[in-house]
Design a protein around this motif. Structure first.
Motif, short mmCIF file in Angstrom:
data_model
loop_
_atom_site.label_atom_id
_atom_site.label_comp_id
_atom_site.label_asym_id
_atom_site.label_seq_id
_atom_site.Cartn_x
_atom_site.Cartn_y
_atom_site.Cartn_z
N ALA A 1 150.25 19.78 -25.28
CA ALA A 1 150.16 21.17 -25.76
C ALA A 1 149.93 22.11 -24.59
O ALA A 1 149.28 21.76 -23.61
CB ALA A 1 149.04 21.31 -26.77
N ASP A 2 150.48 23.32 -24.72
CA ASP A 2 150.27 24.35 -23.70
C ASP A 2 148.90 24.99 -23.96
O ASP A 2 148.71 25.66 -24.98
CB ASP A 2 151.38 25.40 -23.82
CG ASP A 2 151.18 26.57 -22.87
OD1 ASP A 2 150.16 26.59 -22.14
OD2 ASP A 2 152.03 27.47 -22.86
N GLY A 3 147.98 24.81 -23.05
CA GLY A 3 146.62 25.28 -23.28
C GLY A 3 146.34 26.66 -22.76
O GLY A 3 145.19 27.07 -22.65
N ARG A 4 147.36 27.45 -22.43
CA ARG A 4 147.09 28.78 -21.91
C ARG A 4 146.39 29.63 -22.96
O ARG A 4 145.60 30.48 -22.62
CB ARG A 4 148.39 29.45 -21.43
CG ARG A 4 148.65 29.10 -19.97
CD ARG A 4 150.02 29.52 -19.53
NE ARG A 4 151.01 28.51 -19.91
CZ ARG A 4 152.27 28.52 -19.48
NH1 ARG A 4 152.69 29.49 -18.69
NH2 ARG A 4 153.10 27.60 -19.84
N ASN A 5 146.73 29.41 -24.24
CA ASN A 5 145.84 29.92 -25.27
C ASN A 5 145.35 28.67 -26.00
O ASN A 5 146.03 28.12 -26.85
CB ASN A 5 146.57 30.86 -26.23
CG ASN A 5 145.61 31.44 -27.25
OD1 ASN A 5 144.65 30.79 -27.64
ND2 ASN A 5 145.86 32.66 -27.67
N SER A 6 144.16 28.20 -25.63
CA SER A 6 143.72 26.89 -26.11
C SER A 6 143.45 26.91 -27.60
O SER A 6 143.51 25.89 -28.26
CB SER A 6 142.48 26.44 -25.35
OG SER A 6 141.46 27.39 -25.47
N ASN A 7 143.17 28.06 -28.15
CA ASN A 7 142.94 28.14 -29.59
C ASN A 7 144.24 27.85 -30.34
O ASN A 7 144.26 27.06 -31.29
CB ASN A 7 142.41 29.52 -29.96
CG ASN A 7 141.86 29.54 -31.36
OD1 ASN A 7 140.94 28.80 -31.67
ND2 ASN A 7 142.46 30.35 -32.22
N THR A 8 145.33 28.47 -29.90
CA THR A 8 146.62 28.21 -30.52
C THR A 8 146.97 26.73 -30.36
O THR A 8 147.44 26.08 -31.31
CB THR A 8 147.70 29.08 -29.83
OG1 THR A 8 147.26 30.42 -29.89
CG2 THR A 8 149.02 28.95 -30.52
N ALA A 9 146.73 26.20 -29.17
CA ALA A 9 147.05 24.79 -28.92
C ALA A 9 146.26 23.89 -29.86
O ALA A 9 146.81 22.98 -30.48
CB ALA A 9 146.75 24.45 -27.47
N GLY A 10 144.98 24.17 -30.00
CA GLY A 10 144.13 23.35 -30.85
C GLY A 10 144.59 23.39 -32.30
O GLY A 10 144.64 22.37 -32.99
N ILE B 1 157.37 23.37 -20.95
CA ILE B 1 156.02 23.90 -21.23
C ILE B 1 155.72 25.06 -20.29
O ILE B 1 155.27 26.14 -20.72
CB ILE B 1 154.96 22.79 -21.05
CG1 ILE B 1 155.12 21.71 -22.11
CG2 ILE B 1 153.56 23.39 -21.07
CD1 ILE B 1 154.31 21.88 -23.35
N ASP B 2 156.01 24.84 -19.00
CA ASP B 2 155.73 25.88 -18.02
C ASP B 2 156.40 27.20 -18.39
O ASP B 2 155.79 28.26 -18.30
CB ASP B 2 156.24 25.46 -16.63
CG ASP B 2 155.27 24.52 -15.95
OD1 ASP B 2 154.19 24.29 -16.53
OD2 ASP B 2 155.59 24.02 -14.86
N ASP B 3 157.62 27.14 -18.82
CA ASP B 3 158.38 28.36 -19.14
C ASP B 3 157.99 28.94 -20.48
O ASP B 3 158.57 29.94 -20.90
CB ASP B 3 159.88 28.06 -19.17
CG ASP B 3 160.39 27.70 -17.80
OD1 ASP B 3 159.59 27.78 -16.85
OD2 ASP B 3 161.57 27.33 -17.69
N ARG B 4 157.08 28.34 -21.16
CA ARG B 4 156.61 28.78 -22.47
C ARG B 4 157.72 28.79 -23.51
O ARG B 4 157.68 29.54 -24.46
CB ARG B 4 156.01 30.19 -22.41
CG ARG B 4 154.88 30.29 -21.46
CD ARG B 4 154.11 31.54 -21.73
NE ARG B 4 152.76 31.18 -22.14
CZ ARG B 4 151.77 32.06 -22.22
NH1 ARG B 4 151.97 33.32 -21.98
NH2 ARG B 4 150.57 31.67 -22.57
#
Lengths: 593, 371, 369
Positions: free
Chosen positions: B123-132, B92-95
């Motif tokens: 889920a990777d929440g760095r872009n929470s919209n994509t995650a959602g 996840i960290d490494d995307r």
């Protein structure tokens, strides 16, 4: 790195600038290559003031920029202070002073900040500054304005500041590109004094370009450029002597106005040039004319000593096979308004004021213009000419006072009143993206011409202003002279009674200026009233009457002869309007002080 | 009549000036198409390549069935099968993956014994919209798996079965939302810039004074300056519309007759804004910067990037004066909902008001500058 | 290189920035406006969604469903008695969703198959999807309450337990505010720098500077440093308002954030300088900066829209954009922490871009016209 540069000093020979077969080409928008300079070889010796003279587009600026190492030539070589400017531009640039056309000042920095910037760039020490600044300030008279932003200075002061910035480092060579354009005569005279002072006191070499022919005579040496080639070079008297024996002064017969005589003379086939000189006409011919030449019928030409411009015009005419066009304006102007020069007042201005906040641009101006007159508003940039002009045309409301153009205030007048005037704005306002004929058609429609009438007028304009060859060209890409003609054609499309011309000759070379005034004369003879602003004092000779404006005030009004009387010159020099202008301004400044 | 002829001459001149020069013709026609194409593809919240990893501790038939449904959805790409809990963090960290699905070792046992079986999804929440959005997809797949499992095992369905349906955009494609919205967004940018620039250019070249000295009345000049921009705007709208219908194949439900009146009002309002900018700006540079400073808030507060209803109440009121807001709603309503004039009336009258205001303000500024 | 000359150029540039209203507008007013807008105005998280609940015959059970929706902070419920009324509300844009309990909902609930229909306004697909998710959640909650109250049957059999790392509450501000840093850096770095450099070409001041001992490199330093500082001030402003006003966490180290921002800013500056040297016109340079730097930083950087889902051709274009790498770095540094396996490759790409751009700019900015 700096040390390496100054080591080169020892290499300098007798010539400070030396070019051999120098050629510079530019690629135009249409991929066509044009030669701005074509194998130019010149040499400039130490301690001289050399003038680069030539019409627009002759290559003056290109040559100066090559000297400053700002361009790389396509062929040939140029050595400046013994250094090859093409391969080692930095070494040259560290040691010369250069003032570009727009003076290169930071307008949002103050006078002092501009000077400090250049002092720092040249690595001037604090002690050197303490010594240099007072000298520069005294020389340029800027000491009262050190805190003012450069953008708020008048043209003359900007020019002096630009000069001061190039002089902070005591350069060995001074390059000045058109330093006197748009600057009033007084400032021009002061600039020349500074330049000569420097050349004399510090053995400074100066190379400057100018399109003022009278300035050429002040140079020690001149180089005549025309279409990228050197036409001639030498001391000014050498250029003058080219026209020796072919320059005459012609007295105006009582039946004619001087400019009508000039108009008649200039159409002669062997005539190089005819210009107004007070009440008389100065004539230059290409061959030695016979006494009984029909040209001189009823006239008494007196041979006189040639001047620089006579030689210059002779050379340029030879090189360009350019003949004076005499077909212009043979009728079709101003609805048959043939009643030339009546006493009817068509423009009247009473106690006009214009204030912008604290600043008063026009103070208590009053004058009137009669039908069929050429009326001049003279003065340096920033004198209030254009402001007065814009008020007359209804573009600006006056703060106080009354004005009338053909009996109405154009500002409040109905659109139809504007049908009676024509207007040529500064910089010849044309639609640059449109072609010549599209511009003409647009202005014809704007004035309500249509159908056959529109075609007739457009054809007339193309014919009269000699635009046939360029009707399809995009007007933005035309040279200055053509633009001016097109702008005039557009303004005359609807046969106006009154024609307003704002700085119609600035940025136009001497040849085009001559032609322009001949056209204007012809218009006035057909009854059109012409109101014109200009900062070229010699052009005032073409006016019937004029006012001189300085700092928003009208300092003098009258005919050219009347104005000339106020000049203070020593005989045998003939007084010119420029001399009179300088005297008037000096009187004004003294009484104000 | 004279007046109309003069205006026609001005409009003709203006169109010639813009369309004759190949460079300015290019600027007017190509960027809207190109931007429509690129942003049409790029500006989407839909996901079709969600990279995910699996940490399956059960490795049973049931877990394989569940994962096969995720893989078979077409939206997810499995990029790794993890063997260790600790790998989750690094992947996840490494995307490398934006989701990790973790299935516990008792997954199948619990299912078979009728107990609820948990699946952990990280889920990777760095872009929470994509995650959602990705989590929503997983939820839908899980529902499908559940009902299939129940019918296979003969279990009773749950007492309540929610069924979801979306009106106007059954597959919930963001593109259907974005591209009709771009019709307004792209033309707004062009209208403001073209109008502001064309006036600033006349000022800088001095032709403006020339016009004022001819018999043109100020109002005629204003009309002559706005009409060509509006015409060009109509062409651009039609181009983007064609792109939406024929290239992106977004079904056009309404009638062009309902769309164009609103678009026309919007174009007039936008041109009015351009004229306002130009009446403040002295040079072409200032006109460009002024346009940029005006367009940015209009675009941000249009509801296209983020819904207006999510904004705080105060800012929602501010958006009421934004013409872009209304034309986007009109485009959506006509395009996707097939709305008739009756349904877009609530957007039409504010647009008409804004257009009237911007134009009269521009005329007023214009007069004031002359004074 | 002479420190004296560079200082003189720097001082000149600073004076100009503070005296030119348009620089102030672009460098200071616009960023503050954007920060406030992104922090307070823009959000992708729906709240108070107007929903019509269709209850054809009211009972305690239907009231329970209504209460479950009403309790959720996401919904605002309007109860209507017929589907037709609800559809009218939706068409008029008064509600964004319809929850319909079928006829005889109570009785069918007892025999085990009670349908609930959820209809959403699908025009804004993203919002519709979020609403749909919330509606499922509200229904699930209601069922959970019934279960614990002793009713039979269960949810499942498979239950998804989801966790969103780095942004547990799924607050869209968490990625909008870091993304804003990219916009501000692009505006000062590329747009403003391109315009001020082009202005020097246009006004002929550069020509005058050229014919002095000053070196091309010194002119470039004199132009870059002030706008670099301005950009870094923008970073400081955005990062601190983000952290303290909007409570966006900064989980990576400030040092790394500063370093990668400096790197991106240099790339943007290099781009700005390059286009101004090529075009030498403020107008053209400004337009190119807008089209080639600013708009892609919004749309093609992964700032809002997921880049993995765009078509291949568009994705390939995005690899050429420095903003793409910077967005990825910012999202990681703000929300995840110092993850070197991301920082190092992204920085390496930007470094290569920087070298290419500055190489080109140096070649273009010979002291020649």
């Amino acid at each position: 790195m700096e040390e390496k540069v100054s080591d080169k000093g020892a290499l300098v020979g007798p010539y400070v600038i030396e070019s051999r077969e120098l050629t510079k080409e530019f690629v135009q928008v249409n991929k066509e290559r044009i030669k701005a300079l074509d194998s130019v070889s010149i040499s400039v010796s130490r301690g001289t003031v050399t003038g680069l003279i030539g019409p627009d587009g002759a290559g003056k600026t290109t040559l100066i920029r090559l000297t400053a190492g700002l361009f790389r030539p396509e062929a040939g070589s140029i050595r400046v202070l013994g250094i090859d400017a093409a391969s080692e531009p930095q070494a040259v640039q560290s040691r010369v002073g250069y003032m570009p056309q727009k003076f290169g000042l930071y307008e949002d920095l103050s006078v002092q900040e501009n000077l400090d910037l250049y002092a720092d760039l040249h690595g001037l020490s604090r002690e050197a500054r303490a010594e240099r600044y007072p000298a520069l300030m005294q020389m340029t008279g800027l000491s009262r304005f050190t805190g003012r932003l450069a953008g708020r200075l008048s043209g003359g002061m900007k020019q002096k500041l630009g000069l001061a910035c190039t002089l902070v480092s005591t350069p060995e060579l001074l390059l000045l590109d058109e330093p006197t354009v748009g600057v009033d005569p007084l400032s021009r005279r002061e600039l020349w004094e500074i330049v000569y002072h420097l050349a004399r006191e510090q053995n400074l070499t100066v190379l400057l370009s100018t399109s003022y022919l009278d300035e050429a005579e002040r140079c020690g040496m001149t180089i005549l450029l025309f279409k990228g080639r050197v036409l001639e070079s030498g001391v000014p008297s050498k250029i003058s002597s080219i026209a020796a024996g072919r320059v005459f002064r012609v007295e105006t017969p009582a039946s004619l106005k001087p400019r009508q005589l000039q108009f008649r003379l200039v159409s002669g086939s062997a005539v190089v040039d005819a210009s107004l000189e007070g009440e008389r006409v100065r004539l230059t011919t290409s061959t030695d004319p016979a006494r009984d030449d029909p040209l001189f019928q009823g006239l008494t030409p007196t041979p006189i000593a040639p001047r620089f411009e006579d030689g210059f015009m002779t050379l340029v005419r030879r090189a360009s096979d350019h003949t004076v066009d005499t077909r212009f304006l043979s009728g079709g102007v101003a609805n048959g308004a043939k009643h030339v020069s009546s006493d009817e007042v068509v423009v009247e201005v009473r106690n006009l004021y214009k204030r912008f906040g604290e600043f008063t641009a026009v103070k208590d101006a009053s004058f009137e213009v009669r039908r069929g007159e050429i009326f001049g508003l003279l003065g340096p940039n920033g004198a209030g000419k254009s402001t007065t002009f814009r008020m007359l045309c209804g573009l600006l409301p006056p703060s106080e006072g009354t004005l009338g153009v053909a009996g109405v205030d154009l500002r409040r007048a109905r659109a139809s009143a504007r049908q009676r005037i024509g207007y040529v704005a500064q910089k010849f306002s044309l639609y640059g993206q449109l072609s010549v004929s599209e511009n003409l058609e647009f202005f014809a429609r704007a004035y309500g011409l249509r159908g056959a009438r529109q075609r007739e007028r457009v054809d007339w304009a193309i014919e009269q202003f000699d635009l046939q060859a360029i009707t399809g060209q995009t007007s933005g890409e035309l040279p200055g002279g053509y633009k001016q003609r097109l702008a005039m054609a557009c303004a005359l499309m609807h046969e106006p009674e009154i024609l307003f011309l704002d700085e119609p000759t600035s940025g136009v070379d001497p040849l085009a200026r001559r032609e322009f005034w001949q056209r204007i004369s012809a218009l006035a003879d057909h009854g059109v009233t012409v109101i014109v602003t200009t900062h070229f004092m010699e052009e005032a000779e073409y006016c019937d009457r004029m006012v001189i404006m300085v700092d928003g005030e009208i300092l003098a009004a009258g005919t050219p002869a009347g104005i000339r009387q106020r000049a203070r010159v020593v005989e045998p020099k003939e007084p010119t309007i420029e001399d009179a202008f300088i005297a008037i301004v000096e009187d004004f400044r003294q009484s104000a002080a | 009549m004279e007046s109309l002829r003069r205006i026609a001459a001005l409009i003709w001149k203006e169109l010639l000036a813009i369309l004759k020069d190949p460079r300015s013709r290019f600027v007017v026609l190509i960027p809207p198409l190109l931007q429509g194409l690129v942003f049409g593809y790029a500006a989407t919240y839909d996901l079709n390549r969600v990279r995910y990893a699996v940490y399956d501790q059960d490795r049973s038939d049931a877990s394989r069935q569940f994962l096969a449904m995720i893989d078979g959805s077409g939206t997810f790409r499995r990029i790794a099968n993890l063997g260790d809990q600790r790998e989750i963090k690094s992947i996840i960290d490494d995307r490398q993956a934006i989701l990790v699905v973790q299935i516990g070792s008792d997954f199948e046992r619990r299912l078979l014994t009728g107990q609820p079986a948990d699946v952990q999804v990280i889920a990777d929440g760095r872009n929470s919209n994509t995650a959602g959005t990705a989590l929503n997809y997983i939820a839908t797949i899980t529902d499908a798996f559940n009902s299939r499992w129940r019918s296979a095992k003969g279990l009773t369905s749950p007492p309540v079965e929610p069924s979801a349906r979306a009106w106007f955009n059954p597959n919930l494609e963001t593109r259907w939302f974005m591209i009709p919205g771009l019709i307004g967004m792209l033309t707004l940018v062009q209208m403001i810039v073209i109008t502001a620039m064309s006036v600033a250019r006349e000022r800088e070249q001095g032709t403006f004074d020339q016009l004022l000295v001819t018999p043109f009345r100020p109002i005629e000049i204003m009309i002559g300056k706005s009409a060509p921009s509006v015409l060009i705007g109509l062409v651009q709208v039609t181009m983007v519309l064609a792109l939406a219908i024929f290239w992106f194949r977004i079904p056009f439900q309404g009638s062009l007759l309902n769309l164009y009146p609103g678009v026309l009002l919007f174009l007039v309002a936008a041109v009015g804004i351009g004229l306002m900018v130009s009446s403040v700006a002295g040079t072409m540079q200032q006109a460009l910067l002024g346009s940029f400073l005006t367009i940015t808030p209009l675009a941000m507060l249009s509801g296209l990037n983020t819904p207006i209803s999510n904004m705080p109440a105060g800012i929602q009121y501010v958006t009421l004066i934004n013409p872009l807001r209304y034309v986007i709603v009109i485009a959506h309503k006509v395009f996707l909902e097939g709305a008739s004039l009756r349904y877009i009336f609530p957007e039409m009258w504010p647009l008409a008001l804004i257009a009237a205001f911007t134009l009269s303000f521009a005329v007023w500024m214009f007069h004031r500058r002359l004074m | 290189m002479s420190a004296r000359r560079i200082t003189a150029l720097l001082r000149k540039e600073m004076l100009q920035i503070f005296r030119d209203p348009s620089s102030i507008a672009i460098a200071i007013v616009l960023p503050i406006f954007l920060i406030l807008l992104f922090g307070y105005g823009l959000s992708l998280d729906p709240k108070d969604i107007p929903v019509a609940l269709v209850v054809e015959n009211p009972t305690p059970v239907s009231a329970g469903v209504g209460a479950a929706f009403g309790l959720s902070r996401y919904f605002r419920i309007t109860t209507v008695t017929s589907m037709k009324k609800a559809e009218d509300l939706m068409r008029e844009g008064r509600v964004d969703g319809i929850v319909r309990l079928g006829q005889n909902f109570d009785r069918r609930l007892l025999i085990g198959t009670a349908p609930i229909q959820v209809i959403v306004q699908g025009v804004d697909a993203n919002r519709a999807r979020i609403i749909e998710g919330y509606a499922r959640g509200a229904i699930g909650q209601w069922m959970g309450q019934r279960n614990s109250a002793g009713a039979d049957s269960s949810v499942g059999p498979v239950v998804v337990q989801s966790r969103i790392w780095f942004n547990a509450d799924s607050d869209s501000r968490y990625f909008l505010v870091p993304g804003l840093v990219v916009l501000i850096m692009t505006i000062t770095g590329a747009l403003l720098t391109a315009m001020v450099m082009a202005r020097e070409w246009e006004r002929g001041t550069l020509e005058a500077l050229f014919v002095t001992p000053v070196r091309a490199g010194e002119i470039l330093i004199g132009k870059t440093v002030p706008y670099f500082l301005l950009g870094m001030a923008g970073l400081l402003l955005t990062a601190s308002t983000g952290r303290f006003l909007f409570h966006v966490p900064l989980r990576g180290s400030l040092l790394v954030l500063t370093a990668v921002s400096a790197l991106y800013l240099c790339v943007a500056l290099g781009f700005g300088l390059l286009i101004s040297s090529i075009t030498r016109s403020q107008f053209v340079a400004g337009q190119i900066a807008l089209i080639a730097a600013f708009l892609p930083a919004v749309f093609l950087s992964g700032f809002i829209f997921d880049l993995a889902s765009v078509p291949k051709a568009v994705r390939l274009v995005s690899y050429l954009l420095p903003a793409r790498y910077y967005v990825s770095l910012l999202q990681t540094l703000f929300l995840a922490g110092d993850i070197w396996s991301i920082i190092i490759p992204d920085c390496a790409v930007m470094l290569v871009m920087l070298l290419v751009l500055f190489g080109l700019t140096l070649r273009k900015t010979k002291k020649r016209l």
